[in-house]
Design an enzyme around this catalytic site. Structure first.
Site, PDB file in Angstrom:
ATOM      1  N   GLU A 187     -63.523  11.842  30.661  1.00  0.00           N
ATOM      2  CA  GLU A 187     -64.086  12.420  31.941  1.00  0.00           C
ATOM      3  C   GLU A 187     -64.585  11.550  32.843  1.00  0.00           C
ATOM      4  OE1 GLU A 187     -65.598  12.710  29.115  1.00  0.00           O
ATOM      5  OE2 GLU A 187     -67.639  12.376  29.373  1.00  0.00           O
ATOM      6  N   CYS A 214     -68.161  12.455  22.664  1.00  0.00           N
ATOM      7  CA  CYS A 214     -69.405  11.367  21.954  1.00  0.00           C
ATOM      8  C   CYS A 214     -70.761  12.433  21.628  1.00  0.00           C
ATOM      9  CB  CYS A 214     -69.924  10.808  23.461  1.00  0.00           C
ATOM     10  SG  CYS A 214     -70.613   9.274  22.766  1.00  0.00           S
ATOM     11  N   HIS A 252     -65.045   8.869  26.330  1.00  0.00           N
ATOM     12  CA  HIS A 252     -65.471   9.924  27.433  1.00  0.00           C
ATOM     13  C   HIS A 252     -64.278   9.678  28.349  1.00  0.00           C
ATOM     14  CE1 HIS A 252     -69.845  10.212  26.986  1.00  0.00           C
ATOM     15  NE2 HIS A 252     -69.911   9.042  26.547  1.00  0.00           N
TER      16      HIS A 252
HETATM   17  N1  GLN Z   1     -75.272   7.801  20.934  1.00  0.00           N
HETATM   18  C1  GLN Z   1     -75.434   9.031  21.539  1.00  0.00           C
HETATM   19  C2  GLN Z   1     -75.835  10.207  20.648  1.00  0.00           C
HETATM   20  O1  GLN Z   1     -76.306   9.793  19.404  1.00  0.00           O
HETATM   21  C3  GLN Z   1     -74.303   9.507  22.144  1.00  0.00           C
HETATM   22  C4  GLN Z   1     -73.910   8.619  23.273  1.00  0.00           C
HETATM   23  C5  GLN Z   1     -72.991   9.554  24.282  1.00  0.00           C
HETATM   24  O2  GLN Z   1     -72.796  10.486  24.370  1.00  0.00           O
HETATM   25  N2  GLN Z   1     -72.475   8.584  24.943  1.00  0.00           N
HETATM   26  O3  GLN Z   1     -75.962  11.343  20.729  1.00  0.00           O
END
Ligand code: GLN
Length: 203
Positions: free
Chosen positions: A179, A83, A177
């Site tokens: 994890e 992410c 994710h």
């Molecule tokens: N939207 C977040 C970002 O721009 C990422 C979200 C996440 O890691 N769950 O970093």
């Protein structure tokens, strides 16, 4: 004599650090938190957690680990980003904050918050043939999507026609994710890369 066990780090500036440590330890890895250049130098691979990519970027500069991380990525260190971590691994960020920089390494363009604000988070069963037949239960939280893949980048999974997992040599990234859902296979794949790279290093 054999070399000591592979030692991996989780970048611990912000984000869901504990969840990654738990998965890596469940897989038998020696894990430490990385906040400083010296801590980075001690690890054979690095996980970039989910969180807020612009905050992790800013803190990485304040803690003076951004350039050392870039140098290790350029030197072939295995990295797994989830992410926000995927955003940080991308060569180019779309819809980033004006001052926001990635570490780079993965030859992709990644769009932040690509699934829109109405669908802040969702879960999906993803086919990931590279990990076997069993689908991946994926949790997406304000997730990015990959919009351009360089020639050396492999797509590992997509949802609604958007690429959400990629790999380029020792660099692995997922927009979701694993994890948080007890999925171990991406972290195992990262640890396999770490072992493979260590196997090529002189004793
Ligand atoms: N939207 C977040 C970002 O721009 C990422 C979200 C996440 O890691 N769950 O970093």
């Amino acid at each position: 004599m054999g070399r000591p066990a592979a030692h991996v780090g989780v970048l611990a500036l912000q984000g869901d650090v504990r969840e990654h440590v738990a998965v890596l330890e469940a897989l038998g890895a020696a894990v430490s938190l990385v906040r400083t250049p010296a801590q980075l130098a001690a690890v054979d691979g690095l996980v970039l957690p989910g969180g807020e990519s612009s905050v992790i970027d800013k803190l990485s500069r304040a803690f003076q680990v951004r350039e050392p991380i870039r140098a290790r990525i350029a030197a072939g260190m295995p990295v797994y980003g989830t992410c926000a971590g995927l955003i940080l691994l991308a060569d180019r960020i779309l819809d980033g904050l004006p001052t926001q920089l990635p570490f780079g390494g993965l030859d992709i363009d990644v769009r932040r918050n690509a699934f829109g604000s109405q669908v802040d988070s969702f879960e999906a069963e993803l086919a990931v043939p590279a990990l076997g037949e069993e689908p991946v239960h994926a949790t997406f939280i304000r997730a990015p999507a990959v919009e351009r893949l360089g020639d050396d980048v492999d797509e590992l999974a997509s949802v609604d026609g958007r690429v959400v997992a990629v790999e380029q040599g020792p660099l692995l990234g997922t927009a979701f994710h694993p994890e948080v859902g007890g999925e171990l296979r991406f972290h195992r794949r990262f640890l396999d890369r770490v072992s493979a790279v260590r196997g090529r290093m002189p004793e």
